[in-house]
Design an enzyme around this catalytic site. Structure first.
Site, PDB file in Angstrom:
ATOM      1  N   CYS A  88       0.851  -1.190   0.000  1.00  0.00           N
ATOM      2  CA  CYS A  88       0.000   0.000   0.000  1.00  0.00           C
ATOM      3  C   CYS A  88       0.895   1.251   0.000  1.00  0.00           C
ATOM      4  CB  CYS A  88      -0.945  -0.064   1.193  1.00  0.00           C
ATOM      5  SG  CYS A  88      -2.047   1.316   1.463  1.00  0.00           S
TER       6      CYS A  88
ATOM      7  N   ASP B 189      -8.494  -3.145  -8.051  1.00  0.00           N
ATOM      8  CA  ASP B 189      -8.085  -2.074  -7.145  1.00  0.00           C
ATOM      9  C   ASP B 189      -8.715  -0.764  -7.619  1.00  0.00           C
ATOM     10  OD1 ASP B 189      -6.701  -0.073  -5.694  1.00  0.00           O
ATOM     11  OD2 ASP B 189      -4.923  -1.343  -5.534  1.00  0.00           O
TER      12      ASP B 189
ATOM     13  N   HIS C 195      -7.407  -4.026  -3.897  1.00  0.00           N
ATOM     14  CA  HIS C 195      -6.328  -3.415  -3.136  1.00  0.00           C
ATOM     15  C   HIS C 195      -6.232  -4.121  -1.787  1.00  0.00           C
ATOM     16  CE1 HIS C 195      -3.592  -0.061  -2.200  1.00  0.00           C
ATOM     17  NE2 HIS C 195      -4.051  -0.186  -0.961  1.00  0.00           N
TER      18      HIS C 195
END
Length: 286
Positions: A165, A222, A254
């Site tokens: 991330c 995502d 994600h």
């Protein structure tokens, strides 16, 4: 989550001696509670695991590290760059997982000067109060300091970095910053976007200058990282003749490696980890 990091703020003086976070706490960040039933917990049997202090400009930052008990000082190194939620339980567990595989794994708290994100209850607060105020330059130098700390404790000639991330974006930047890294793995880190004084470049801006082979691991579903940006990154890497690769898991969201969250995709996570370990081995970090 990464797509929310947009604030234009004055650059922070990261040499100041005021450190907000001085130790690594157990448990998960408040913003991710409750955790899911699939959460993985790795024990410390056969490991040395826990907090250490990393000397940096202006003081010390805490880090979590794990390594085999009988590993000696020749272990390959994996720097783990934490996700937006800091060095909470998931990141600590990832360190233990890599240690079980024979690595010296270490995750420094790269927000230590700006704030304790584990105590914040929303992603927006984390972004506004901490992430937006954390300069990329500070982060890269703190990672350098972490590598320096490991001198004599592990084999920093066998150095890999991986991150998730927020940390996935940092992995790309660090692969351009430190050519001594042998291999890198960037999990769903933002590739393009706005810039500001604290975040003057994105991975797309440094792709043509990369000297380190990066394996990018991304989710096709995502919502914050469009497939178009991934294809743009692939084109720049190809034009530069860089050996980096990007793998997209079409059904993954994600955070697909975050086993404590609803986004967890065990099939994609397992395959991606196997590919990353092979990538590390290919480039001499094993």
């Amino acid at each position: 989550m990464d797509s929310q990091i947009r604030s234009v703020l004055p650059k922070t003086d990261f040499n100041r001696r005021s450190f907000v976070v001085t130790s690594i706490a157990a448990g998960f960040a408040l913003a991710v509670l409750p955790v899911g039933a699939a959460t993985i917990t790795t024990d410390t049997t056969g490991l040395v695991a826990g907090e250490v202090k990393i000397p940096v400009k202006g003081g010390e930052i805490p880090a979590y590290r794990a390594l085999p008990v009988n590993g000696g000082n020749n272990l390959p190194v994996v720097l783990i760059v934490h996700e937006i939620f800091g060095v909470h339980e998931h990141i600590q567990d990832l360190c233990r997982r890599y240690a079980k595989l024979g690595y010296y794994a270490i995750a420094p708290d790269l927000y230590a000067r700006q704030g304790d994100v584990k105590k914040l209850t929303s992603i927006q607060d984390i972004v506004t109060k901490v992430v937006s105020k954390t300069p990329d330059e500070q982060v890269l130098l703190d990672l350098d300091a972490t590598v320096a700390y490991l001198a004599g404790k592990a084999n920093t000639d066998k150095l890999a970095v991986t991150g998730f991330c927020w940390g996935g974006r940092i992995v790309w930047l660090y692969a351009a910053h430190n050519p001594k890294v042998k291999a890198a793995g960037a999990w769903y880190g933002r590739l393009v976007g706005d810039t500001d004084p604290n975040h003057p470049e994105n991975p797309i801006d440094i792709a043509s200058k990369l000297k380190v082979p990066v394996l990018g691991l991304y989710g096709g579903k995502d919502q914050g990282i469009p497939l178009a940006s991934i294809e743009q990154m692939r084109r720049v890497l190809k034009e530069a003749g860089n050996p980096s690769e990007i793998v997209v898991y079409s059904q993954a969201e994600h955070g697909f490696n975050a086993d404590y969250r609803p986004s967890y995709n065990p099939e994609a996570a397992k395959d991606a980890q196997q590919k990353l370990l092979a990538w590390f081995k290919k480039y001499g970090v094993a």
